[in-house]
Design an enzyme around this catalytic site. Structure first.
Site, PDB file in Angstrom:
ATOM      1  N   LYS B 160       0.856  -1.181   0.000  1.00  9.84           N
ATOM      2  CA  LYS B 160       0.000   0.000   0.000  1.00  9.84           C
ATOM      3  C   LYS B 160       0.899   1.240   0.000  1.00  9.84           C
ATOM      4  O   LYS B 160       1.801   1.354   0.825  1.00  9.84           O
ATOM      5  CB  LYS B 160      -0.902   0.023   1.227  1.00  9.84           C
ATOM      6  N   GLY B 215       3.963   1.328  11.670  1.00 11.53           N
ATOM      7  CA  GLY B 215       3.251   2.598  11.828  1.00 11.53           C
ATOM      8  C   GLY B 215       2.653   2.733  13.206  1.00 11.53           C
ATOM      9  O   GLY B 215       3.177   2.207  14.186  1.00 11.53           O
ATOM     10  N   SER B 216       1.545   3.428  13.271  1.00 13.45           N
ATOM     11  CA  SER B 216       0.949   3.766  14.565  1.00 13.45           C
ATOM     12  C   SER B 216       0.166   2.592  15.149  1.00 13.45           C
ATOM     13  O   SER B 216      -0.284   1.705  14.432  1.00 13.45           O
ATOM     14  CB  SER B 216       0.010   4.952  14.415  1.00 13.45           C
ATOM     15  N   GLY B 220      -2.268   0.005  13.139  1.00 15.36           N
ATOM     16  CA  GLY B 220      -1.826  -1.388  13.220  1.00 15.36           C
ATOM     17  C   GLY B 220      -2.886  -2.285  13.842  1.00 15.36           C
ATOM     18  O   GLY B 220      -3.185  -3.373  13.328  1.00 15.36           O
ATOM     19  N   GLU B 239       4.462  -3.579  13.469  1.00 12.71           N
ATOM     20  CA  GLU B 239       5.517  -2.979  14.289  1.00 12.71           C
ATOM     21  C   GLU B 239       5.024  -1.567  14.578  1.00 12.71           C
ATOM     22  O   GLU B 239       4.952  -0.737  13.678  1.00 12.71           O
ATOM     23  CB  GLU B 239       6.821  -3.008  13.489  1.00 12.71           C
ATOM     24  N   CYS B 275      10.615   4.986  15.471  1.00 11.82           N
ATOM     25  CA  CYS B 275       9.907   4.087  16.387  1.00 11.82           C
ATOM     26  C   CYS B 275      10.821   3.662  17.525  1.00 11.82           C
ATOM     27  O   CYS B 275      10.359   3.190  18.553  1.00 11.82           O
ATOM     28  CB  CYS B 275       9.372   2.868  15.646  1.00 11.82           C
ATOM     29  N   GLU B 363       3.455   6.819  23.415  1.00 12.44           N
ATOM     30  CA  GLU B 363       4.422   7.484  22.556  1.00 12.44           C
ATOM     31  C   GLU B 363       3.965   8.904  22.194  1.00 12.44           C
ATOM     32  O   GLU B 363       2.783   9.140  21.935  1.00 12.44           O
ATOM     33  CB  GLU B 363       4.545   6.648  21.274  1.00 12.44           C
TER      34      GLU B 363
END
Lengths: 500, 500
Positions: B160, B215-216, B220, B239, B275, B363
């Site tokens: 994507k 990603g976030s 996710g 992840e 990350c 985060e």
């Protein structure tokens, strides 16, 4: 609330125990958590000693265990004696796998101009919840393959007693805890709980870090949902089983009498209560295979007694549902009528009845199997692919040169975790190269196995230590990566496998 | 519907593309499925050739790629040039990992008196959906570590495009497809789709057999839910990242100026959009560490421009939320105000503010970090354990003999996938021993890594062949287990690792 087990031969109560309360479940998990660090820091050799002690103890109690289990399962003393031996051998096997050290996945990258020093070692996840199967009280029970591999990997276990063989489970836990204590290990390396709600509470408990399960799709998926709703989602290794296909090739038809006998032997083994039971046989069209199988069933004349009342009822309703889904009864032998007896049967169905959502694609857990005829390679391929993912598949051809073998093996290998040629799938060896797990929904984690050396991998996760002085590593990592390789294990050093 | 990317420096539109329709998503997945058998049956050496060709092609287009990506990400030409090199090197690395053959996990058990012949080989899962990250358009993008490891393992990829760098993604796919064709491989080994709904459709498509995501947490977990609702549930390797802890030991305090500078360099790197950013620094109480870090931030005076408008807004709201959760602003430097600039800041909080559910445990994706003081070992241990699972942790002590090192490393290793001593965690080497993945919710599959040799293992599952003549095995399994070992790979034979 309490849980009872019953004698399948007459339906009488064998044992009753209080269900474990929610508080008590948490207390068991806390106790497991308290010994988890010790288990994680113990050497593989130490844990092997624990497993060997448990193995010896169950062998020492074989007579007693077989007697209790036979009352609760009606599986018969011969079968159960062999299963106790399997249980003990498996425990010892996982101990050997632990000391071999491959499960640690040790990798060592020395520092280079562009990358730091990295060492990678798998570490135990922590307390594991184990839900044993109904059909293997020993091999896949409280001290079965999940428990053995979890302890070998360094994880304490909290097992749920199976209601079908409650007193067997409780006695197994007692024997193991005594054996652990006698060998100087904490008793809480293994503990046990009772009750359905207690099982759900166990999976939800924050201290539990992985779940091993063997049983039905309904229950396996339910536990998986509970785990997925936790704040810290943890893996559920659910071995649920579906319809395992077997295939007779065109040339294999010459051996059809032998194959039919073998098929009946395999699908009626243990009253058809095997997750690896071949549930559907694909056979060349127009060669009377369904009738040959029916004939073999008549000759075998099994008198199956099922493990539980519910399983016995499910066999009967399953037969009706399969007929409603387009199957024809080729032969149906009535059960004895005593206790939880069930009928055994061979059905047949046209290959195009294997449609998405059909009942024919679902397991019938009992001495029932389906024969489906195929006219062309294409029909066979499509028929196999219409099945759900499954644990194992078998092919029966003429000999090693059978020209159809390679194609059928290829198609089956996309659907299952194990493909056999000429062997029935109902035996599952506990060796290094075993794989017992197939694509969803046969298992929830097709990349894992619940039997064989790789079973330990389910209960560890890798941690990489970057630029960490060897002396500052935790005990296992320190030994596993030390230059002198004290545990004599194979390791990957700068990308190359190095044997000790 | 269409998707646009924007220039972070001034908010102008860079590129716009039509979203991929639901039908077209299925068509891409079908195309991937059609080439999946070829990919699975290709040798590792063949796939290495494909990956080398893509690596060469992206290097050949480096200038163009850096220019496009810099407009869309404002990460700067220097950083992006290095990242293109990383992307190419990673692709080549995964090709080397493929030919080394360890990812196949070959095990061979010869038949014995009690067990049949078993051979076990990992086989590719099939088409993989890849969702690259916002912050690494190359290293973790369309041709990043997920794509490289999936193709190396024998799986076609449908990626994507990330909306933040749409034209970069589309150009990468074009370059790769041309390179594949030029080297005789099918273009559909890699294809690309555009649009948020298309991404959801992709994960739901029956032909997709695994998902890689960077990603976030919000996105996710959403993709993980979609995959869990499929008829055939498939693994999502997400992840997601959380707050990575760093610790200064008591003896480490003597180096506090150097550590403070390093901490600032690490948490402001790439505008704090890593990350692996160290989000919280645990330091001995009463030694003025927060002030030292604030001083270093003032001296560094970063002028961060964020990748997207949403990320820039989240930095500001994140700062407010952290203050509302009990943090104190030690220093807050205003951004430039141009485009998607953001403030950078150092906050401090009492250790008992790290309560379950606190915003301080989440985060803040940007140049913001928290300093927390500890008075005792116990406080430090509890503080670390109050954090969510995370990707990486760092310890800064005096030297290798620092008496606190071992304990801190031990505690951290229970929480993260990688522990460093003396290194900041923001660099992630792509080597054999790397682990990039930590306990939930840092990653959805803590047992897996998205960087390093073991990344291939995410895209395979084992199949065991029982009593199958070598000639009837599929091509990969035949070569991998043949007595002559044509691929010269390490194999486990009767339980022992045997090097070629």
């Amino acid at each position: 609330m309490s849980t009872s087990s019953y004698a399948p031969r007459d339906g009488s109560v064998v044992a009753t125990a209080e269900d474990t309360s929610a508080d008590e479940v948490l207390a068991r998990v806390d106790a497991a958590t308290r010994v988890a660090a010790l288990a994680a820091e113990s050497s593989p050799a130490e844990r092997r000693r624990w497993l060997d002690a448990i193995a010896k103890a169950v062998e020492d109690h074989r007579g007693e265990l077989v007697e209790i289990a036979d009352r609760e399962t009606a599986l018969g003393a011969t079968r159960l004696r062999a299963e106790v031996a399997r249980m003990a051998d498996q425990l010892r096997f996982y101990g050997r796998v632990a000391i071999e050290g491959g499960y640690l996945g040790v990798a060592i990258d020395d520092a280079t101009d562009t990358a730091p020093q990295l060492v990678r070692v798998n570490r135990p996840l922590g307390p594991v919840a184990v839900f044993g199967s109904s059909n293997f009280p020993f091999g896949f029970g409280v001290l079965g393959t999940d428990t053995g591999s979890a302890i070998a990997a360094g994880c304490p276990v909290v097992a749920k007693a199976h209601s079908a063989h409650l007193s067997t489970c409780l006695r197994l836990a007692e024997i193991a805890r005594d054996a652990l204590e006698a060998v100087g290990a904490p008793r809480d390396i293994l503990s046990i709980i009772v009750g359905r709600q207690a099982g759900a509470d166990l999976v939800a408990a924050a201290g539990i870090k992985a779940v091993g399960f063997t049983g039905s799709q309904a229950v396996g998926v339910k536990l998986w949902h509970i785990a997925n709703q936790r704040e810290e989602v943890v893996p559920v290794y659910a071995e649920m089983g579906t319809v395992n296909p077997a295939v007779v090739t065109r040339a294999g038809i010459d051996r059809i009498d032998e194959i039919a006998r073998g098929f009946v032997g395999s699908f009626t083994l243990g009253a058809g209560q095997f997750c690896t039971k071949p549930g559907v046989l694909f056979a060349p069209a127009g060669r009377g295979v369904a009738e040959a199988v029916a004939e073999s069933l008549r000759a075998a004349a099994p008198e199956p007694t099922m493990l539980t009342k519910a399983i016995a009822a499910d066999v009967l309703s399953g037969l009706d549902e399969m007929v409603a889904a387009g199957a024809r009864v080729v032969v149906r032998l009535p059960g004895s009528g005593a206790g939880w007896s069930a009928d055994s049967a061979v059905l047949s169905a046209p290959i195009n009845a294997l449609m998405p959502g059909s009942r024919l694609l679902e397991e019938c857990f009992g001495p029932v199997a389906l024969v489906v005829e195929y006219a062309t390679d294409h029909e066979l391929t499509e028929g196999i692919r219409s099945l759900q993912g499954s644990l194992a598949a078998a092919v029966f051809g003429a000999d090693a040169d059978d020209p159809d073998l390679a194609h059928v093996v290829q198609v089956l290998s996309g659907q299952v975790g194990r493909v056999t040629v000429g062997d029935w799938p109902t035996g599952v060896a506990w060796t290094w190269a075993q794989q017992h797990g197939g694509p969803w929904p046969a298992t929830s984690r097709p990349e894992s196995t619940s039997v064989g050396a790789a079973a330990l991998s389910r209960f560890v996760r890798p941690v990489t230590f970057q630029s960490v002085p060897n002396a500052a590593l935790p005990p296992t990592e320190r030994a596993a990566t030390a230059p002198e390789n004290p545990w004599k294990i194979s390791r990957r050093v700068n990308g190359e496998m190095v044997s000790p």
